[in-house]
Design a protein around this motif. Structure first.
Motif, PDB file in Angstrom:
ATOM      1  N   LYS A  23      19.096   3.039  -6.080  1.00  0.00           N
ATOM      2  CA  LYS A  23      19.509   4.481  -5.861  1.00  0.00           C
ATOM      3  C   LYS A  23      21.135   4.164  -5.409  1.00  0.00           C
ATOM      4  CE  LYS A  23      14.571   5.345  -4.339  1.00  0.00           C
ATOM      5  NZ  LYS A  23      13.677   5.153  -3.694  1.00  0.00           N
ATOM      6  N   THR A  24      21.204   3.548  -4.869  1.00  0.00           N
ATOM      7  CA  THR A  24      22.884   3.835  -4.463  1.00  0.00           C
ATOM      8  C   THR A  24      23.399   3.598  -5.606  1.00  0.00           C
ATOM      9  OG1 THR A  24      22.720   1.344  -3.497  1.00  0.00           O
ATOM     10  CG2 THR A  24      22.120   3.056  -1.867  1.00  0.00           C
ATOM     11  N   ALA A  25      23.493   2.657  -6.780  1.00  0.00           N
ATOM     12  CA  ALA A  25      24.302   2.414  -7.833  1.00  0.00           C
ATOM     13  C   ALA A  25      24.257   3.469  -8.721  1.00  0.00           C
ATOM     14  CB  ALA A  25      24.275   0.912  -8.372  1.00  0.00           C
ATOM     15  N   GLY A  26      22.914   4.219  -8.235  1.00  0.00           N
ATOM     16  CA  GLY A  26      23.152   5.447  -9.164  1.00  0.00           C
ATOM     17  C   GLY A  26      21.999   5.295 -10.929  1.00  0.00           C
ATOM     18  N   ASN A  27      21.712   3.614 -10.948  1.00  0.00           N
ATOM     19  CA  ASN A  27      21.225   2.862 -12.377  1.00  0.00           C
ATOM     20  C   ASN A  27      19.396   2.426 -11.951  1.00  0.00           C
ATOM     21  OD1 ASN A  27      21.927   0.863 -10.580  1.00  0.00           O
ATOM     22  ND2 ASN A  27      22.326  -0.490 -11.692  1.00  0.00           N
ATOM     23  N   GLY A  28      18.801   2.867 -10.836  1.00  0.00           N
ATOM     24  CA  GLY A  28      17.469   3.026 -11.176  1.00  0.00           C
ATOM     25  C   GLY A  28      16.830   3.856 -11.821  1.00  0.00           C
ATOM     26  N   VAL A  29      15.588   3.238 -12.744  1.00  0.00           N
ATOM     27  CA  VAL A  29      15.133   4.224 -13.746  1.00  0.00           C
ATOM     28  C   VAL A  29      13.593   4.292 -12.786  1.00  0.00           C
ATOM     29  CG1 VAL A  29      16.515   3.775 -15.530  1.00  0.00           C
ATOM     30  CG2 VAL A  29      14.513   2.366 -15.218  1.00  0.00           C
ATOM     31  N   ASP A  30      12.696   5.601 -13.211  1.00  0.00           N
ATOM     32  CA  ASP A  30      11.635   5.625 -13.292  1.00  0.00           C
ATOM     33  C   ASP A  30      10.635   5.189 -14.112  1.00  0.00           C
ATOM     34  OD1 ASP A  30       9.026   6.051 -12.186  1.00  0.00           O
ATOM     35  OD2 ASP A  30       9.620   8.716 -11.961  1.00  0.00           O
ATOM     36  N   HIS A  68      -3.055   8.952   1.087  1.00  0.00           N
ATOM     37  CA  HIS A  68      -1.947   8.226   0.508  1.00  0.00           C
ATOM     38  C   HIS A  68      -1.701   7.227   0.052  1.00  0.00           C
ATOM     39  CE1 HIS A  68      -1.136  12.300   2.100  1.00  0.00           C
ATOM     40  NE2 HIS A  68      -1.208  11.788   2.936  1.00  0.00           N
ATOM     41  N   GLY A  69      -2.419   6.567   0.842  1.00  0.00           N
ATOM     42  CA  GLY A  69      -2.170   4.888  -0.048  1.00  0.00           C
ATOM     43  C   GLY A  69      -2.411   4.899  -1.246  1.00  0.00           C
ATOM     44  N   GLY A  70      -2.203   3.549  -2.242  1.00  0.00           N
ATOM     45  CA  GLY A  70      -2.898   3.225  -3.351  1.00  0.00           C
ATOM     46  C   GLY A  70      -2.434   4.701  -4.557  1.00  0.00           C
ATOM     47  N   LYS A  71      -1.202   5.049  -4.126  1.00  0.00           N
ATOM     48  CA  LYS A  71      -0.875   5.508  -5.591  1.00  0.00           C
ATOM     49  C   LYS A  71      -0.658   4.542  -6.718  1.00  0.00           C
ATOM     50  CE  LYS A  71       3.750   8.258  -6.928  1.00  0.00           C
ATOM     51  NZ  LYS A  71       4.932   8.568  -6.600  1.00  0.00           N
ATOM     52  N   ILE A  72       0.028   3.558  -6.326  1.00  0.00           N
ATOM     53  CA  ILE A  72       0.417   2.242  -7.441  1.00  0.00           C
ATOM     54  C   ILE A  72      -0.408   2.456  -8.320  1.00  0.00           C
ATOM     55  CG2 ILE A  72      -0.105   0.251  -5.972  1.00  0.00           C
ATOM     56  CD1 ILE A  72       3.017  -0.561  -7.492  1.00  0.00           C
ATOM     57  N   LEU A  73      -1.735   2.235  -7.806  1.00  0.00           N
ATOM     58  CA  LEU A  73      -3.674   1.678  -8.290  1.00  0.00           C
ATOM     59  C   LEU A  73      -3.077   2.555  -9.716  1.00  0.00           C
ATOM     60  CD1 LEU A  73      -5.268   0.509  -5.260  1.00  0.00           C
ATOM     61  CD2 LEU A  73      -4.239  -1.032  -7.087  1.00  0.00           C
ATOM     62  N   ALA A  74      -3.248   3.881  -9.274  1.00  0.00           N
ATOM     63  CA  ALA A  74      -3.269   4.987 -10.357  1.00  0.00           C
ATOM     64  C   ALA A  74      -2.586   4.920 -11.583  1.00  0.00           C
ATOM     65  CB  ALA A  74      -4.024   6.412 -10.355  1.00  0.00           C
ATOM     66  N   VAL A  80       0.779  -0.809   0.625  1.00  0.00           N
ATOM     67  CA  VAL A  80       0.050   0.042  -0.124  1.00  0.00           C
ATOM     68  C   VAL A  80       1.044   1.266  -0.198  1.00  0.00           C
ATOM     69  CG1 VAL A  80      -0.311  -0.002   2.425  1.00  0.00           C
ATOM     70  CG2 VAL A  80      -2.194   0.946   0.842  1.00  0.00           C
ATOM     71  N   THR A  81       2.340   1.330   0.865  1.00  0.00           N
ATOM     72  CA  THR A  81       3.084   2.425   0.780  1.00  0.00           C
ATOM     73  C   THR A  81       3.665   2.042  -1.036  1.00  0.00           C
ATOM     74  OG1 THR A  81       4.614   0.820   1.410  1.00  0.00           O
ATOM     75  CG2 THR A  81       3.454   1.874   2.805  1.00  0.00           C
ATOM     76  N   GLY A  82       4.260   1.548  -1.584  1.00  0.00           N
ATOM     77  CA  GLY A  82       4.638   1.156  -2.772  1.00  0.00           C
ATOM     78  C   GLY A  82       4.224   2.883  -3.988  1.00  0.00           C
ATOM     79  N   SER A  83       4.902   2.217  -4.806  1.00  0.00           N
ATOM     80  CA  SER A  83       5.097   3.202  -6.039  1.00  0.00           C
ATOM     81  C   SER A  83       5.532   2.519  -7.476  1.00  0.00           C
ATOM     82  CB  SER A  83       5.433   4.361  -6.651  1.00  0.00           C
ATOM     83  OG  SER A  83       7.136   4.446  -5.643  1.00  0.00           O
ATOM     84  N   LEU A  84       4.941   2.224  -8.145  1.00  0.00           N
ATOM     85  CA  LEU A  84       5.461   1.596  -9.666  1.00  0.00           C
ATOM     86  C   LEU A  84       7.300   1.848 -10.075  1.00  0.00           C
ATOM     87  CD1 LEU A  84       4.036   0.123 -11.770  1.00  0.00           C
ATOM     88  CD2 LEU A  84       4.126   1.948 -13.325  1.00  0.00           C
ATOM     89  N   HIS A  85       7.574   0.767  -9.302  1.00  0.00           N
ATOM     90  CA  HIS A  85       9.205   0.793 -10.179  1.00  0.00           C
ATOM     91  C   HIS A  85       8.921  -0.377 -11.260  1.00  0.00           C
ATOM     92  CE1 HIS A  85       9.651  -3.460  -8.557  1.00  0.00           C
ATOM     93  NE2 HIS A  85       8.932  -2.706  -6.793  1.00  0.00           N
ATOM     94  N   ILE A  86      10.300  -0.283 -11.990  1.00  0.00           N
ATOM     95  CA  ILE A  86      10.968  -0.583 -13.152  1.00  0.00           C
ATOM     96  C   ILE A  86      10.218  -1.983 -13.207  1.00  0.00           C
ATOM     97  CG2 ILE A  86      13.161  -1.427 -13.090  1.00  0.00           C
ATOM     98  CD1 ILE A  86      11.640  -0.319 -16.048  1.00  0.00           C
ATOM     99  N   GLY A  87      10.275  -2.300 -11.979  1.00  0.00           N
ATOM    100  CA  GLY A  87      10.400  -4.547 -11.513  1.00  0.00           C
ATOM    101  C   GLY A  87       8.602  -4.533 -11.669  1.00  0.00           C
ATOM    102  N   HIS A  88       7.813  -3.471 -11.091  1.00  0.00           N
ATOM    103  CA  HIS A  88       6.068  -3.242 -10.792  1.00  0.00           C
ATOM    104  C   HIS A  88       5.875  -3.364 -12.579  1.00  0.00           C
ATOM    105  CE1 HIS A  88       6.298  -2.252  -7.263  1.00  0.00           C
ATOM    106  NE2 HIS A  88       5.558  -3.265  -6.878  1.00  0.00           N
TER     107      HIS A  88
END
Length: 877
Positions: free
Chosen positions: A530-537, A131-137, A55-63
């Motif tokens: 994030k720490t490796a600096g190669n994450g993507v949104d 605020h929960g469920g941001k990922i649903l949108a 419920v706290t999550g947002s869409l990352h590349i794995g999702h």
């Protein structure tokens, strides 16, 4: 063509702009009810439940990757005619929510304990609702065809009843018990953590060797956690280690405590590691706990819930564990007991995924599930074929986990979650209360304060979301679910739990297939972070290139069970593909492509028509087979190659001649073929790139929506081996003439007189006009005097192409151009050779990068040879 279709063609914009179209297209699908499943339908069911995001999550590349695969397979089955349910929802994520809300409370100068349980839970619900469920949108943005009317949450009333029901059943069956065991403990959260919430990291610490006892009975042990020696209850050696045989069964004094502890023999000890003697702290180390059980050792807990030394009766009581680590070491140094120190010492330490602190193995009274019989059933279901693991080579990993499961700690010392339904009475009574039972009342009765591990409710997800324990129409129609699409990395944490609970609660496995995919990595194969600096949104890439481009890139890399590299340039390449598809479909429509006209019989079509229809039939069969086998990468690559090359680069060009130069019957037939091919291709592409295909298909056909359009069926009646061979010959001839023209420095648009002859040309003479149109060759006139020629070998013989290049080339300009190209090729070769000759680079660079540089070198060598050969043919200026 219908009036509606003509209007839609007129309204089709000149270019595809995803930002202007995607949201409205998605809302139209939802409003039309295309994603709403009907449990009363007599169509065969196809069910997928979404792996519920936090419920706290947002869409990352794995999702984005996983959800794209699920959406592609459900869209495919919906088009097949199955009653398709893709069920959405969220997990309440106890640990994640606690970490987030408690951080907010600290910023306000308070804490959950100051707030109290009831007020804290109320605060969490308030946060969830706001605020929960941001990922649903964001799922809607990705185009996911989920049934929003069935959205579930792991703490809604129905799922809470399912949790209580199965807890009561497990308890009554003797499969839930309470015991003291070693657990992962978070001092910051003051709670147990599951293995899924512990991430092991290599850290720099210290390895300190210290002497226990004195004189001939002295023994040296080493540790990375000095403070835990206060809880030692033995020293262990290997029974066959001759250095310590005389000490086995004796006692040694434990420094700083005044206690004596035994020296025991245990085969777990590695005589080759360190001194061959190990300290045993059963209450604070998993391996030591096992030794302690084997030798019936005392298990002394020396830390409180916050990680402070407690109950040792030493000067260290009250110190934080890290403060005590230094203080204990220095005290032993004063006593002359420090024998050796290795610093820095690299070793693996478990950290809380949420609070980032090192976790503490700690003996604690907790609730457990006895997994033995449940795990056996989960293993048997795969072994006897009731459930298929895909790809099959992943079965071994499944069995490695399911056959070696330890009892599962399900209690958490948190307040947000499903509270354990057990009450304790004033006279040590213990009562488990089911969902339809009243808890005991009266003085002295209290409910267990702990909540259940989030994975407990997630393990019920495939059937609790369908109404279990009630016998609902949804449960009857859509359970067992058809397939679980998920990452191999949570095979143990989630998949096995669903298997155990599904079989136990319903008697049926929760899904028929477990389709495992890998993790998304960067273009160099490295894990994204994030720490490796190669994450993507993924949202940024969708904004920049469109959702379809991201989806197509992800599916093109999705080989079963393997990791998926992705880079922005690949998404840009997929955007180019969608642009190509848009322009090609528009071109076909502008030239009268008619998707509603019946296809003429094969005998009334040209060889080019029969060739493209035959190839289309093969592609339909291939893509259908790949999707049925979850081979997303092969399906999308097949469609990419066919659409870009065979359809756009070849058939569209061949069809131009038929439309512009053919008689009325030929024009009508060609338009029908164009309409049919684009109709079919858009259907095949729809599961992967739903937005652009919907826009194009509704304009092409005038029909309502691709979402509910029927999946194509291959028609073998147009297969024609002779046509295939002749078109292949045409393609080879055209390619070779184009290459020759380029080598001669001719502009692509420049027309040149040419004569075609030879045995090979006699076989394809019927394609003379399309060939000349494709390579800008005009018919030779009287007095034709060829100045250059080439020979091309085809299946039926050689074609001789003679060209009159007189006056077509500015020799000086061409020589200058070639010299410039030669310089660029030589520079490219030098750079490639320099990198390949740098051993430091070769040792560090990933193999795919090295392979690309080798390919660049080969291309540069070939370019240099080609340019020099061309320069040699030019007359001196």
């Amino acid at each position: 063509m219908t009036e509606n279709a003509q209007q839609q063609q007129t309204d089709l914009p000149g270019t595809w702009n995803p930002a202007d179209e995607e949201a409205s297209l998605y809302q139209r699908w939802v409003d039309a009810g295309y994603f709403t499943a009907d449990p009363t339908s007599d169509k065969p069911p196809f069910t997928v439940v979404i792996p519920p995001p936090n419920v706290t999550g947002s869409l990352h590349i794995g999702h984005a990757f996983e959800h794209t695969l699920i959406d592609a397979i459900t869209r495919y089955h919906r088009m097949l005619g199955d009653e398709t349910l893709y069920l959405p929802g969220m997990d309440h994520a106890s640990i994640a929510v606690h970490a987030l809300v408690e951080k907010q409370l600290r910023a306000e100068g308070t804490s959950r304990r100051e707030l109290g349980r009831e007020a804290f839970v109320e605060r969490v619900w308030q946060w969830k609702n706001e605020h929960g469920g941001k990922i649903l949108a964001q799922m809607k943005r990705l185009g996911e065809g989920v049934d929003w009317t069935r959205e579930r949450f792991t703490m809604d009333d129905g799922l809470s009843k399912a949790v209580n029901t199965i807890f009561k059943k497990l308890y009554d069956d003797g499969l839930i018990y309470r015991a003291e065991r070693l657990v992962n403990w978070s001092p910051e959260l003051r709670s147990v953590l599951s293995d899924a919430e512990v991430k092991h990291e290599e850290v720099e610490g210290e390895l300190v060797s210290m002497r226990y006892g004195d004189g001939e009975n002295a023994i040296v042990v080493a540790t990375t956690r000095m403070e835990t020696m206060l809880g030692d209850t033995a020293v262990a050696v290997h029974p066959d280690d001759e250095r310590y045989t005389h000490l086995i069964g004796t006692e040694v004094e434990l420094p700083l405590t005044g206690r004596k502890i035994p020296i025991v023999a245990d085969k777990h000890v590695d005589p080759e590691f360190g001194t061959g003697a190990v300290k045993v702290t059963p209450a604070h180390d998993p391996n030591d706990f096992e030794i302690g059980q084997r030798h019936d050792l005392p298990m002394i807990t020396i830390m409180d819930e916050q990680g402070r030394i407690d109950g040792t009766g030493t000067e260290f009581d009250g110190m934080d564990r890290f403060e005590a680590r230094v203080a204990v070491r220095e005290k032993l140094r004063e006593q002359g007991r420090i024998i050796a120190e290795k610093r820095p010492y690299l070793h693996s330490v478990g950290h809380s995924e949420r609070s980032k602190e090192p976790i503490e193995p700690r003996l604690s009274l907790q609730w457990f599930v006895k997994v033995g019989p449940l795990a056996k059933a989960a293993g048997d279901a795969v072994r006897d074929g009731r459930v298929n693991v895909h790809p099959p080579e992943m079965e071994k990993r499944y069995f490695d986990w399911v056959d070696n499961l330890h009892d599962w700690c399900i209690s958490r010392q948190l307040w947000w979650g499903h509270r354990i339904p057990v009450w304790y009475g004033p006279n040590d009574e213990v009562v488990c209360v089911g969902p339809d039972e009243e808890p005991p009342s009266g003085e002295g009765w209290t409910q267990d304060p702990d909540v259940l591990d989030t994975w407990f409710s997630s393990g019920l997800w495939p059937f609790s979301t369908l109404g279990w324990p009630e016998k609902t129409p949804d449960l009857n129609k859509f359970y067992p679910t058809s397939v679980l699409v998920t990452g191999y990395d949570i095979l143990f944490f989630w998949v096995v739990r669903m298997m155990m609970f599904g079989l136990y609660a319903t008697g049926e496995a929760p899904f028929k297939t477990i389709a495992l995919h890998g993790m998304v990595r960067d273009q160099f194969g490295k894990k994204m972070s994030k720490t490796a600096g190669n994450g993507v949104d993924p949202i940024e890439w969708m904004d920049k290139y469109g959702t379809d481009a991201l989806r197509f890139t992800l599916t093109r890399g999705a080989n079963p069970g393997t990791d998926v590299p992705i880079g922005e340039e690949w998404v840009a390449g997929s955007r180019n593909f969608t642009t190509k598809l848009w322009n090609a479909t528009k071109f076909a429509m502008m030239n009268g492509a008619d998707a509603n006209a019946p296809l003429p019989p094969a005998a009334e079509l040209t060889e080019a028509d029969r060739w493209i229809l035959g190839r289309l039939g093969n592609v339909v069969d291939e893509v259908t087979g790949y999707l049925a086998d979850y081979q997303f990468a092969k399906a999308t690559d097949t469609l990419y190659q066919f659409t870009w090359t065979e359809l756009c680069d070849w058939y569209l060009e061949l069809s131009k001649v038929q439309v512009f130069q053919g008689d009325e019957a030929r024009v009508t037939a060609t338009r029908a073929v164009l309409g049919h091919v684009f109709d079919t291709v858009l259907k095949l592409l729809h599961p992967f790139i739903p937005f652009i295909t919907e826009k194009l298909w509704t304009a092409l056909t005038g029909r309502d929506s691709l979402v509910v359009a029927p999946w194509p069926v291959a028609d073998a009646s147009y297969a024609d081996a002779v046509a295939d061979k002749r078109i292949a010959d045409v393609q080879k001839l055209v390619t070779e003439v184009r290459r020759f023209r380029a080598d001669q420095g001719l502009k692509p648009s420049q027309k040149v007189a040419a004569r075609l002859s030879g045995d090979g040309f006699a076989e394809i003479t019927g394609h003379d006009e399309p060939i000349r149109a494709l390579v800008r060759l005009t018919q030779p006139e009287d007095g034709f005097a060829p100045s250059a020629s080439l020979e091309v070998g085809l299946s039926a013989g050689v074609v001789t192409v003679e060209l009159d290049l007189s006056g077509t080339i500015d020799v000086a300009a061409e020589r200058k151009r070639l010299q410039k190209d030669l310089g660029a090729a030589e520079k490219e070769l030098a750079q490639a050779e320099a990198k390949l000759g740098n051993q430091a680079f070769i040792d560090k660079a990933p193999e795919p990068v090295i392979g690309k540089i080798r390919a660049r070198k080969e291309t540069a060598v070939a370019d240099i040879e080609r340019i020099n050969a061309r320069l040699a043919t030019l007359p001196a200026s």
